[in-house]
Design a protein around this motif. Structure first.
Motif, mmCIF file in Angstrom:
data_model
loop_
_atom_site.group_PDB
_atom_site.id
_atom_site.type_symbol
_atom_site.label_atom_id
_atom_site.label_comp_id
_atom_site.label_asym_id
_atom_site.label_seq_id
_atom_site.Cartn_x
_atom_site.Cartn_y
_atom_site.Cartn_z
ATOM 1 N N ALA A 1 65.592 105.438 41.367
ATOM 2 C CA ALA A 1 64.876 106.683 41.062
ATOM 3 C C ALA A 1 65.851 107.805 40.726
ATOM 4 C CB ALA A 1 63.982 107.078 42.238
ATOM 5 N N GLU A 2 66.950 107.919 41.489
ATOM 6 C CA GLU A 2 67.949 108.954 41.203
ATOM 7 C C GLU A 2 68.575 108.766 39.824
ATOM 8 O OE1 GLU A 2 69.017 111.725 42.681
ATOM 9 O OE2 GLU A 2 67.670 111.601 44.407
ATOM 10 N N ARG A 3 68.823 107.503 39.451
ATOM 11 C CA ARG A 3 69.422 107.216 38.151
ATOM 12 C C ARG A 3 68.381 107.162 37.028
ATOM 13 N NH1 ARG A 3 74.508 105.172 37.671
ATOM 14 N NH2 ARG A 3 74.178 105.959 35.587
ATOM 15 N N ARG A 4 67.119 107.372 37.381
ATOM 16 C CA ARG A 4 65.995 107.293 36.420
ATOM 17 C C ARG A 4 65.964 105.974 35.673
ATOM 18 N NH1 ARG A 4 66.277 113.604 34.797
ATOM 19 N NH2 ARG A 4 66.057 114.229 36.936
ATOM 20 N N LEU A 5 66.129 104.889 36.407
ATOM 21 C CA LEU A 5 66.054 103.545 35.839
ATOM 22 C C LEU A 5 64.711 102.961 36.269
ATOM 23 C CD1 LEU A 5 69.694 102.482 36.817
ATOM 24 C CD2 LEU A 5 68.892 103.191 34.542
ATOM 25 N N VAL A 6 63.817 102.806 35.304
ATOM 26 C CA VAL A 6 62.473 102.350 35.676
ATOM 27 C C VAL A 6 62.502 100.878 36.084
ATOM 28 C CG1 VAL A 6 61.135 104.017 34.352
ATOM 29 C CG2 VAL A 6 61.946 101.909 33.249
ATOM 30 N N HIS A 7 61.579 100.533 36.963
ATOM 31 C CA HIS A 7 61.492 99.140 37.402
ATOM 32 C C HIS A 7 60.070 98.808 37.813
ATOM 33 C CE1 HIS A 7 61.610 101.073 41.365
ATOM 34 N NE2 HIS A 7 61.071 99.964 41.815
ATOM 35 N N LEU A 8 59.799 97.517 37.845
ATOM 36 C CA LEU A 8 58.514 97.020 38.320
ATOM 37 C C LEU A 8 58.740 96.528 39.749
ATOM 38 C CD1 LEU A 8 55.708 96.361 36.886
ATOM 39 C CD2 LEU A 8 56.533 93.995 36.848
ATOM 40 N N PRO A 9 58.075 97.130 40.744
ATOM 41 C CA PRO A 9 58.281 96.665 42.118
ATOM 42 C C PRO A 9 57.475 95.394 42.391
ATOM 43 C CG PRO A 9 56.798 98.556 42.084
ATOM 44 C CD PRO A 9 57.145 98.275 40.659
ATOM 45 N N LYS A 10 58.064 94.470 43.142
ATOM 46 C CA LYS A 10 57.352 93.247 43.530
ATOM 47 C C LYS A 10 57.537 93.073 45.033
ATOM 48 C CE LYS A 10 56.593 88.530 41.901
ATOM 49 N NZ LYS A 10 56.502 87.907 43.204
ATOM 50 N N LEU A 11 56.417 93.097 45.746
ATOM 51 C CA LEU A 11 56.478 93.013 47.202
ATOM 52 C C LEU A 11 56.849 91.607 47.658
ATOM 53 C CD1 LEU A 11 55.843 94.727 49.787
ATOM 54 C CD2 LEU A 11 53.608 93.596 49.773
ATOM 55 N N GLU A 12 57.809 91.536 48.550
ATOM 56 C CA GLU A 12 58.280 90.250 49.063
ATOM 57 C C GLU A 12 58.261 90.333 50.585
ATOM 58 O OE1 GLU A 12 58.914 86.663 48.358
ATOM 59 O OE2 GLU A 12 59.210 87.915 46.569
ATOM 60 N N SER A 13 57.829 89.268 51.241
ATOM 61 C CA SER A 13 57.886 89.218 52.709
ATOM 62 C C SER A 13 58.970 88.220 53.083
ATOM 63 C CB SER A 13 56.539 88.777 53.283
ATOM 64 O OG SER A 13 55.518 89.648 52.838
ATOM 65 N N PRO A 14 60.197 88.716 53.338
ATOM 66 C CA PRO A 14 61.339 87.811 53.519
ATOM 67 C C PRO A 14 61.121 86.769 54.613
ATOM 68 C CG PRO A 14 62.083 90.089 53.346
ATOM 69 C CD PRO A 14 60.592 90.129 53.438
ATOM 70 N N TRP A 15 60.325 87.122 55.658
ATOM 71 C CA TRP A 15 60.140 86.190 56.781
ATOM 72 C C TRP A 15 59.311 84.973 56.374
ATOM 73 C CZ3 TRP A 15 58.023 91.043 56.307
ATOM 74 C CH2 TRP A 15 56.651 91.118 56.149
ATOM 75 N N ASP A 16 58.595 85.043 55.252
ATOM 76 C CA ASP A 16 57.809 83.890 54.788
ATOM 77 C C ASP A 16 58.684 82.819 54.135
ATOM 78 O OD1 ASP A 16 55.361 84.706 55.667
ATOM 79 O OD2 ASP A 16 54.764 85.658 53.776
ATOM 80 N N ARG A 17 59.853 83.217 53.679
ATOM 81 C CA ARG A 17 60.788 82.289 53.038
ATOM 82 C C ARG A 17 60.122 81.429 51.950
ATOM 83 N NH1 ARG A 17 65.532 82.624 55.007
ATOM 84 N NH2 ARG A 17 66.323 80.586 54.427
ATOM 85 N N HIS A 18 59.476 82.105 50.996
ATOM 86 C CA HIS A 18 58.861 81.411 49.862
ATOM 87 C C HIS A 18 59.912 80.658 49.053
ATOM 88 C CE1 HIS A 18 55.490 84.521 50.045
ATOM 89 N NE2 HIS A 18 54.950 83.358 50.310
ATOM 90 N N GLU A 19 59.558 79.468 48.654
ATOM 91 C CA GLU A 19 60.459 78.617 47.859
ATOM 92 C C GLU A 19 60.957 79.355 46.604
ATOM 93 O OE1 GLU A 19 62.561 75.347 47.989
ATOM 94 O OE2 GLU A 19 60.858 75.548 49.367
ATOM 95 N N ASP A 20 60.038 80.000 45.894
ATOM 96 C CA ASP A 20 60.407 80.691 44.641
ATOM 97 C C ASP A 20 61.439 81.782 44.888
ATOM 98 O OD1 ASP A 20 58.602 79.154 43.395
ATOM 99 O OD2 ASP A 20 57.173 80.763 42.899
ATOM 100 N N PHE A 21 61.245 82.506 45.985
ATOM 101 C CA PHE A 21 62.165 83.604 46.264
ATOM 102 C C PHE A 21 63.528 83.079 46.712
ATOM 103 C CE2 PHE A 21 63.769 87.183 48.941
ATOM 104 C CZ PHE A 21 63.997 88.058 47.884
ATOM 105 N N LEU A 22 63.536 81.976 47.466
ATOM 106 C CA LEU A 22 64.809 81.387 47.902
ATOM 107 C C LEU A 22 65.608 80.832 46.723
ATOM 108 C CD1 LEU A 22 63.708 79.610 51.195
ATOM 109 C CD2 LEU A 22 65.257 81.559 50.993
ATOM 110 N N THR A 23 64.901 80.423 45.667
ATOM 111 C CA THR A 23 65.599 79.966 44.464
ATOM 112 C C THR A 23 66.324 81.147 43.821
ATOM 113 O OG1 THR A 23 63.824 78.374 44.144
ATOM 114 C CG2 THR A 23 65.291 78.745 42.265
ATOM 115 N N LEU A 24 65.660 82.303 43.867
ATOM 116 C CA LEU A 24 66.246 83.515 43.293
ATOM 117 C C LEU A 24 67.425 83.980 44.156
ATOM 118 C CD1 LEU A 24 65.045 84.955 40.828
ATOM 119 C CD2 LEU A 24 63.851 86.501 42.372
ATOM 120 N N ASN A 25 67.208 84.046 45.457
ATOM 121 C CA ASN A 25 68.262 84.479 46.387
ATOM 122 C C ASN A 25 68.303 83.532 47.588
ATOM 123 O OD1 ASN A 25 70.168 85.760 47.891
ATOM 124 N ND2 ASN A 25 68.930 87.572 48.367
ATOM 125 N N PRO A 26 69.276 82.622 47.609
ATOM 126 C CA PRO A 26 69.346 81.633 48.688
ATOM 127 C C PRO A 26 69.427 82.243 50.083
ATOM 128 C CG PRO A 26 70.912 81.097 46.944
ATOM 129 C CD PRO A 26 70.351 82.446 46.611
#
Lengths: 223, 223
Positions: free
Chosen positions: B21-46
Motif C-alpha cells: 500500500a505504501e509503494r502503491r503496488l496494487v494486488h489481489l488478496p487471497k485468504l489463506e489459512s496456514p494451519w490447514d496446510r492445503h496441498e496447493d499452497f504447500l506447492t507454492l510455499n513448502p
C-alpha cells in the motif's frame, strides 16, 4: 580489522564464517557465549544473539541476513553469494531464511538447548521428548535437502550461494553432535561432502567446544 | 495482477500489505489459512507460511524479507522502504528482523496460538502460563519501541522505513486481541498513532476475523 562475535555451536555464526572465508574477507574472531548475556555484548546487539560483525568503519551488523546483504552491497567483485536475476536472488533468500529461521526453530535450537545449553547453564537434564521431536524434524529437513540437491548441483540452482552455506553451517552443528544419519540421506550427503571439502570449511572442522567432543566422523571428509 | 496469499492474524502478511500500500503496488488478496496446510499452497510455499506474493511474471516470493528485497530491486522510484547508506539499510534490516522473528517467537506466535489457533483447530484450552510469559515479553518489546521512538521520529531514523511497517503490522494483531496496555507505553503510542492514521493502514483496520471480534479501540485513531 573486522571483528566477528560468534560461538561455534550457533549455526548462524558459522554461516557468516563460511561467507567471510568464501569472499576472502579477513576477520578477527571473538568468542561470545550468548547465554551469559554480557552487558557489553547487549549494548552491541540488544537481541543478545550471535553473529555480530563490527566493520572497520565501526558499523555494527547483527544477524546473518543483515551481514550478508551489507557485504553484498559494499564488497563487489568475484564470488557474490546472492547472485542472478531478482527471481534467483529471491530463491537464494528464501532458502537461506529456511535454514536460518525454520531449521533453527524446529531442529537447531532444541538440539542445542538439550545437548549443550542445559548443561552449561545447569538447567536440568535433557528432555527425550524434545530431542525426539527435533530428530523427526531433522529427517524432514534432510529429505528436503535430498530433493533440492537432486534438482541441481547446488541448493538454489546452478552455482553455490548463501543458501548452501547456511544449510551446511546449521547442519555442521548437528553433525558435531553426531545426530545425522547420513545413510538415510544419500543426496544430501553428496552435496554436504562437496561443501565440507572446500577450503572455507576447514576452520569449522577445527572447532572444539570444551566439555563436548565432536562426533567421530565430524572432521572426516569421506564420511 | 500480483496475488498476495495472506491471513489477517499473521503479522508478517500485514507487513507486506502495508508495504504494497505504501509503494502503491496494487494486488489481489487471497485468504489463506496456514494451519490447514492445503496441498496447493504447500506447492507454492513448502514452508506453508504466509505471506506469499505471486508476481505478474509468475515469480513466487515467500516471506516478508524475500518480498521486500525483491520489490526494492524491481520497483525503483519514490517511497523506498529500505533506504540510505549501507549502514542505514543494515539498521532497517536489523529492526525488521527483530519484529519478523524475535517478536513473533516471543509474543506474536504464542498469543496467536492461545487466542485463536487452538480454538479453530480444536486443540484444547488456552494456557494461562504461556499467555502470561508472552505478555511479559510484550512489555519488553514495547519498552524497546518506546526507547527507539524517543530517539527520532521513526524507529530506524529520520524517515519511515520497513522497520516501522513491520513493528506496526505485528503490534496491530496484538492490538486486535486487545492485549496492549497503551497507557504504559506513551512513546510507542505516539509512534503507533502516526502509522495508524496513514492511508496504507485503513485496509488493516477493516479486518474482521469470523468468531473473533477486534478490541474496542482497534479501529479508533485516537486510542
Amino acid at each position: 580489522m573486522r571483528v566477528l562475535h560468534h560461538h561455534p555451536l550457533y549455526g548462524a555464526s558459522r554461516t557468516v564464517r563460511l561467507l567471510l572465508a568464501e569472499r576472502r574477507l579477513v576477520h578477527l574472531p571473538k568468542l561470545e557465549s550468548p547465554w551469559d548475556r554480557h552487558e557489553d555484548f547487549l549494548t552491541l546487539n540488544p537481541s543478545g544473539d550471535v553473529p555480530v560483525l563490527v566493520t572497520e568503519d565501526g558499523d555494527v551488523l547483527c544477524g546473518t541476513m543483515v551481514i550478508a546483504e551489507y557485504l553484498e552491497e559494499t564488497e563487489p567483485g568475484e564470488g557474490r553469494l546472492i547472485w542472478g536475476t531478482a527471481a534467483e536472488r529471491a530463491e537464494i533468500r528464501r532458502l537461506t531464511d529456511w535454514f536460518e529461521r525454520k531449521f533453527v526453530v524446529e531442529v537447531g535450537a532444541p538440539l542445542l538447548n538439550e545437548r549443550y545449553l542445559k548443561r552449561v547453564t545447569a538447567r536440568g537434564n535433557p528432555s527425550s521428548e524434545v530431542m525426539r521431536a527435533a530428530m523427526t524434524n531433522l529427517h524432514i529437513h534432510l529429505d528436503y535437502i535430498d530433493w533440492l540437491a537432486e534438482q541441481g548441483n547446488w541448493l538454489a540452482g546452478k552455482a553455490m550461494s548463501l543458501a548452501d552455506l547456511s544449510a551446511a553451517a546449521h547442519l555442521s552443528v548437528t553433525d558435531y553432535f553426531g545426530d545425522i544419519d547420513w545413510d538415510r540421506h544419500p543426496e544430501a550427503r553428496l552435496w554436504y561432502a562437496k561443501i565440507k571439502s572446500r577450503p572455507s570449511f576447514r576452520d569449522l572442522l577445527e572447532d572444539v567446544v570444551a566439555g563436548l567432543a565432536p562426533s567421530q566422523h565430524y572432521t572426516n571428509l569421506d564420511f
